[in-house]
Scaffold this motif. Structure first.
Motif, short mmCIF file in Angstrom:
data_model
loop_
_atom_site.label_atom_id
_atom_site.label_comp_id
_atom_site.label_asym_id
_atom_site.label_seq_id
_atom_site.Cartn_x
_atom_site.Cartn_y
_atom_site.Cartn_z
N UNK A 163 0.84 -1.20 0.00
CA UNK A 163 0.00 0.00 0.00
C UNK A 163 0.87 1.25 0.00
N UNK A 164 1.94 1.22 0.76
CA UNK A 164 2.85 2.36 0.83
C UNK A 164 3.44 2.67 -0.55
N UNK A 165 3.82 1.63 -1.28
CA UNK A 165 4.38 1.83 -2.62
C UNK A 165 3.33 2.43 -3.55
N UNK A 166 2.09 1.98 -3.43
CA UNK A 166 1.02 2.54 -4.26
C UNK A 166 0.88 4.04 -3.99
N UNK A 189 0.84 7.88 -6.14
CA UNK A 189 0.00 8.92 -5.59
C UNK A 189 -1.38 8.46 -5.16
N UNK A 190 -1.55 7.16 -4.94
CA UNK A 190 -2.86 6.67 -4.47
C UNK A 190 -3.02 7.11 -3.02
N UNK A 223 -4.14 6.09 -13.32
CA UNK A 223 -3.95 7.52 -13.49
C UNK A 223 -2.60 7.97 -12.96
N UNK A 224 -2.21 7.43 -11.80
CA UNK A 224 -0.91 7.78 -11.22
C UNK A 224 0.25 7.32 -12.07
N UNK A 225 0.10 6.17 -12.73
CA UNK A 225 1.16 5.68 -13.61
C UNK A 225 1.36 6.63 -14.78
#
Length: 163
Positions: free
Chosen positions: A58-61, A66-67, A88-90
């Motif tokens: 989750x932290x990496x996301x 930017x999730x 979208x963040x990608x």
């Protein structure tokens, strides 16, 4: 390295993206980089593959894509809103034109009655288009089978977005 069906999809995707001068991005969780690997196993992938994000935690996301942490807390990492935000963040964190995101439960553990093993959410984002979401339930399959089915689905969705 990959089953023939996945290799064929990746080969077609690379050719189609090259024809349209589009750069691809992958944001992966449960597939751990297999989508990027499938694309990059094709000669000429460097013409179209921009980058991959393996955001297993989750932290990496949050950090890489930017999730928002509260979105993950509210819906769970394996959910439509998170998949959409990952895609979208990608795009926002790359020089790509089309991004696929995958988040799911490959198993054999980690499933719940609400989100059993084999639950996978996909999203594809392309600049100036609506994000496309897809939910799959790859029930009763091994971890490897879930992951390969997810790779196949992601490649199919990318091909649709490139067309």
């Amino acid at each position: 390295m990959f089953p023939l069906e996945i290799e064929t999809l990746a080969r077609l995707l690379v050719a189609e993206a090259r024809d349209k001068s589009l750069r691809l991005v992958a944001a992966e969780s449960c597939t751990g980089g297999l989508v990027a690997g499938a694309i990059c196993s094709i000669s000429g992938a460097s013409d179209v593959f921009e980058r991959g994000f393996v955001t297993y935690t989750n932290r990496a996301k949050s950090e890489m894509l930017g999730v928002p942490g509260d979105l993950i807390a509210d819906h769970g990492a394996v959910s439509e809103p998170v998949a959409r935000m990952m895609a979208e963040g990608a795009l926002e964190n790359s020089n790509g034109h089309v991004a696929v995101a995958i988040t799911g439960i490959a198993g054999p553990g980690g499933g719940t009655p609400m989100k059993p093993v084999g639950t996978v959410h996909f999203a594809v984002a392309r600049a100036n288009r609506s994000v496309v979401h897809r939910h799959e339930a790859f029930d009763g399959q091994t971890r490897e089978a879930v992951q390969l089915a997810a790779v196949r689905t992601a490649l199919e969705m990318l091909r649709e977005a490139v067309a």
